[in-house]
Design a protein around this motif. Sequence first.
Motif, PDB file in Angstrom:
ATOM      1  N   PRO A  87      51.125  20.066  40.371  1.00 58.75           N
ATOM      2  CA  PRO A  87      52.147  19.459  39.496  1.00 58.75           C
ATOM      3  C   PRO A  87      51.670  19.282  38.063  1.00 58.75           C
ATOM      4  CG  PRO A  87      51.964  18.261  41.568  1.00 58.75           C
ATOM      5  CD  PRO A  87      50.811  19.203  41.511  1.00 58.75           C
ATOM      6  N   TRP A  88      50.370  19.058  37.873  1.00 64.03           N
ATOM      7  CA  TRP A  88      49.827  18.896  36.517  1.00 64.03           C
ATOM      8  C   TRP A  88      49.777  20.231  35.789  1.00 64.03           C
ATOM      9  CZ3 TRP A  88      49.603  14.178  34.607  1.00 64.03           C
ATOM     10  CH2 TRP A  88      49.579  13.110  35.495  1.00 64.03           C
ATOM     11  N   VAL A  89      49.559  21.304  36.547  1.00 59.16           N
ATOM     12  CA  VAL A  89      49.629  22.645  35.952  1.00 59.16           C
ATOM     13  C   VAL A  89      51.048  22.910  35.460  1.00 59.16           C
ATOM     14  CG1 VAL A  89      49.476  25.122  36.442  1.00 59.16           C
ATOM     15  CG2 VAL A  89      47.716  23.569  37.307  1.00 59.16           C
ATOM     16  N   ALA A  90      52.023  22.601  36.316  1.00 59.26           N
ATOM     17  CA  ALA A  90      53.427  22.810  35.939  1.00 59.26           C
ATOM     18  C   ALA A  90      53.793  21.953  34.726  1.00 59.26           C
ATOM     19  CB  ALA A  90      54.337  22.474  37.116  1.00 59.26           C
ATOM     20  N   LEU A  91      53.348  20.689  34.719  1.00 60.14           N
ATOM     21  CA  LEU A  91      53.638  19.799  33.601  1.00 60.14           C
ATOM     22  C   LEU A  91      53.090  20.358  32.298  1.00 60.14           C
ATOM     23  CD1 LEU A  91      54.457  17.037  32.317  1.00 60.14           C
ATOM     24  CD2 LEU A  91      52.164  16.229  32.977  1.00 60.14           C
ATOM     25  N   THR A  92      51.817  20.758  32.297  1.00 65.06           N
ATOM     26  CA  THR A  92      51.185  21.228  31.066  1.00 65.06           C
ATOM     27  C   THR A  92      51.823  22.516  30.571  1.00 65.06           C
ATOM     28  OG1 THR A  92      49.107  20.237  31.848  1.00 65.06           O
ATOM     29  CG2 THR A  92      48.954  21.773  30.000  1.00 65.06           C
ATOM     30  N   SER A  93      52.132  23.434  31.481  1.00 62.31           N
ATOM     31  CA  SER A  93      52.770  24.695  31.089  1.00 62.31           C
ATOM     32  C   SER A  93      54.150  24.448  30.475  1.00 62.31           C
ATOM     33  CB  SER A  93      52.903  25.621  32.300  1.00 62.31           C
ATOM     34  OG  SER A  93      51.636  25.983  32.807  1.00 62.31           O
ATOM     35  N   ARG A  94      54.912  23.550  31.071  1.00 60.59           N
ATOM     36  CA  ARG A  94      56.272  23.288  30.592  1.00 60.59           C
ATOM     37  C   ARG A  94      56.261  22.513  29.273  1.00 60.59           C
ATOM     38  NH1 ARG A  94      59.083  22.085  36.534  1.00 60.59           N
ATOM     39  NH2 ARG A  94      58.338  24.050  37.436  1.00 60.59           N
ATOM     40  N   LEU A  95      55.308  21.603  29.129  1.00 61.17           N
ATOM     41  CA  LEU A  95      55.178  20.923  27.840  1.00 61.17           C
ATOM     42  C   LEU A  95      54.833  21.922  26.733  1.00 61.17           C
ATOM     43  CD1 LEU A  95      53.236  17.638  28.777  1.00 61.17           C
ATOM     44  CD2 LEU A  95      55.626  17.831  28.049  1.00 61.17           C
ATOM     45  N   ALA A  96      53.967  22.892  27.068  1.00 65.08           N
ATOM     46  CA  ALA A  96      53.610  23.914  26.079  1.00 65.08           C
ATOM     47  C   ALA A  96      54.814  24.777  25.724  1.00 65.08           C
ATOM     48  CB  ALA A  96      52.462  24.775  26.608  1.00 65.08           C
ATOM     49  N   GLN A  97      55.644  25.096  26.715  1.00 62.74           N
ATOM     50  CA  GLN A  97      56.882  25.838  26.441  1.00 62.74           C
ATOM     51  C   GLN A  97      57.777  25.055  25.491  1.00 62.74           C
ATOM     52  OE1 GLN A  97      58.288  27.024  30.601  1.00 62.74           O
ATOM     53  NE2 GLN A  97      59.289  28.529  29.282  1.00 62.74           N
ATOM     54  N   GLY A 135      43.423   5.549  30.096  1.00 58.24           N
ATOM     55  CA  GLY A 135      44.811   5.127  30.206  1.00 58.24           C
ATOM     56  C   GLY A 135      45.463   5.678  31.447  1.00 58.24           C
ATOM     57  N   ALA A 136      46.765   5.466  31.564  1.00 58.64           N
ATOM     58  CA  ALA A 136      47.515   5.995  32.699  1.00 58.64           C
ATOM     59  C   ALA A 136      47.542   7.514  32.634  1.00 58.64           C
ATOM     60  CB  ALA A 136      48.939   5.438  32.681  1.00 58.64           C
ATOM     61  N   GLU A 137      47.585   8.147  33.805  1.00 56.52           N
ATOM     62  CA  GLU A 137      47.527   9.606  33.851  1.00 56.52           C
ATOM     63  C   GLU A 137      48.682  10.244  33.083  1.00 56.52           C
ATOM     64  OE1 GLU A 137      45.065  11.242  37.619  1.00 56.52           O
ATOM     65  OE2 GLU A 137      47.173  10.779  38.002  1.00 56.52           O
ATOM     66  N   GLY A 138      48.319  11.177  32.224  1.00 53.87           N
ATOM     67  CA  GLY A 138      49.340  11.866  31.455  1.00 53.87           C
ATOM     68  C   GLY A 138      48.764  13.001  30.658  1.00 53.87           C
ATOM     69  N   VAL A 139      49.641  13.803  30.071  1.00 51.34           N
ATOM     70  CA  VAL A 139      49.260  14.961  29.264  1.00 51.34           C
ATOM     71  C   VAL A 139      50.080  14.931  27.982  1.00 51.34           C
ATOM     72  CG1 VAL A 139      49.317  17.488  29.111  1.00 51.34           C
ATOM     73  CG2 VAL A 139      48.678  16.391  31.253  1.00 51.34           C
ATOM     74  N   GLY A 144      43.584   9.458  31.733  1.00 57.09           N
ATOM     75  CA  GLY A 144      43.461   9.083  33.142  1.00 57.09           C
ATOM     76  C   GLY A 144      42.120   9.468  33.713  1.00 57.09           C
ATOM     77  N   PRO A 145      41.667   8.739  34.734  1.00 62.86           N
ATOM     78  CA  PRO A 145      40.313   8.938  35.285  1.00 62.86           C
ATOM     79  C   PRO A 145      40.112  10.255  36.019  1.00 62.86           C
ATOM     80  CG  PRO A 145      41.576   7.374  36.612  1.00 62.86           C
ATOM     81  CD  PRO A 145      42.392   7.643  35.384  1.00 62.86           C
ATOM     82  N   ASN A 146      41.186  10.903  36.463  1.00 62.87           N
ATOM     83  CA  ASN A 146      41.045  12.135  37.244  1.00 62.87           C
ATOM     84  C   ASN A 146      41.171  13.403  36.408  1.00 62.87           C
ATOM     85  OD1 ASN A 146      40.833  10.687  39.715  1.00 62.87           O
ATOM     86  ND2 ASN A 146      43.067  10.433  39.739  1.00 62.87           N
ATOM     87  N   MET A 147      41.356  13.259  35.100  1.00 68.49           N
ATOM     88  CA  MET A 147      41.677  14.424  34.279  1.00 68.49           C
ATOM     89  C   MET A 147      40.460  15.249  33.853  1.00 68.49           C
ATOM     90  SD  MET A 147      44.789  14.967  34.088  1.00 68.49           S
ATOM     91  CE  MET A 147      46.447  14.332  34.076  1.00 68.49           C
ATOM     92  N   LYS A 148      39.282  14.665  33.843  1.00 65.48           N
ATOM     93  CA  LYS A 148      38.115  15.405  33.374  1.00 65.48           C
ATOM     94  C   LYS A 148      37.900  16.691  34.162  1.00 65.48           C
ATOM     95  CE  LYS A 148      33.198  14.947  32.295  1.00 65.48           C
ATOM     96  NZ  LYS A 148      32.009  14.057  32.298  1.00 65.48           N
ATOM     97  N   GLY A 149      38.051  16.601  35.483  1.00 64.94           N
ATOM     98  CA  GLY A 149      37.850  17.779  36.325  1.00 64.94           C
ATOM     99  C   GLY A 149      38.971  18.798  36.231  1.00 64.94           C
TER     100      GLY A 149
END
Length: 497
Positions: free
Chosen positions: A330-340, A404-408, A359-364
């Motif tokens: 879902p994060w791949v889809a989010l980032t691709s669509r935001l870029a579009q 912060g809260a998870e986001g892109v 967010g704490p899980n984004m580094k990886g």
Amino acid sequence: MALQINKVLISDAVDASCREILEGAGVAVDYKPGLSKEDLLQCIKEYDGLIVRSATKVTAEVIAAGSRLKMIGRAGTGVDNIDLEAATKHGIIVMNTPGGNTISAAEYTCTLMCSLARNVPQGYATMKAGRWDRKKFMGVELCGKTLAIVGLGRIGREVAGRMQAFGMRTIGYDPIVSAEEAAQFKVEYLELKDIWPIADFVTVHTPLIPATRGLMNDKVFSECKKGIRVINVARGGIIDEGALLRALESGQCGGAGLDVFTEEPPKEWALVDHPNVVATPHLGASTVEAQLKVAQEIAQSFVDARAGKPLFGIVNVPELSNALNPDSSPWVALTSRLAQLLQAISTNNIKSIKLCLTGPNMKGRSRFLTSAALVGCLDNANLVNARSLGRAAGVEVTVCLCEGAEGVSLSCVGGVSVCGTVLGGAPVLTGLNDVTFNLVSLSGTLVITKATTLVDLIPKLSQINSVTQSGDVIVANVSAAPKTTPPGCLATVTLNC
């Protein structure tokens, strides 16, 4: 990211279970081992996937001809017969089966080591010739000797455990393994320069890449202990064959166990014919068990790819394995669509993107989300070739990690920015420039307008799914793009990533 793989070519001899698994999943399979280069170039355009062992050379020319190819699978470990750069540029995933032949290759390495130490093949040959040359073949014990293992992956570790049982001291080197990790399987970690002078035996278990080609050469042999014995069950070329022959002839090398060669079969037989060489025709993975495992593993990889499941053994874009994880998709889809969306709103061609991950899980996730951002703003890009196409187009993505809260969020020159998050497994828009939204779904076709009231906008649109207004910006999710541009329109974009 499910792949549309409907028809697969198997062009090398692979266990029948490979075909059975694929056909059981609804894939059409053609089994054509021994195709000529010309025949392969002619027919490859018909297939979505290709499965090989080591005989088929998957060159840039073959890859270019395979206009439908989405995935190439190697039923085995080494992929030096596949042009990885060309595959990546064409957006094709290259898979191998790193675990399938581990035990067979490790056992064979130990077999060659024992044969080399005790002159087993030479003694066998004289007996078959009717001679009793008992005194001619004086060997050495392995117990108490130092074994250097270059490459501490699956096979190197299995070799270490077996030869420790013989009483050997095991030392080793691997650029991606730490000393602490090596110690866990009782291997003393040393740099290469410290290994050569103290090793009695050296076995190599690395891929054949520019950094490992000719790893053991004239200079290295001169630094080794006199009488060093070497084993190669990995890939021909890791040990420089000319340097090895010179070291054998001078006595600097006491013997070699070789299962692989730079050219197979060899055209020059001087090395094979040397009396202190035990040579075999690439038999390391030639067991019933190994061939069954690699056939089943590569077939299952194709089935998993069709189902959009995580893949293990991706060679050319390793981070893609994490990108296909259900938690990451879902994060791949989010980032691709935001870029579009960013591309649609920006008035200039984007050449630089700032990607902020919170967010704490984004580094990886930063590496594959960088590729996802490029997918959204480049034509004909996917997660495999996005970086390559980005370099060619001169598009640069810089990443920053924040608490912060998870986001892109993505921004580009000109002050345009978009941000979003994942809610219930679906990507949503939470902000555009300085305007905050209450979770707008990032799907379908979005019409974004400014300084227009809902009353004025609605008649201009048809099949409206939802409308959200924040400040002076309105985002409408519609089933079809408007035939005429609504007043104050910032962008109309169909999100298809």
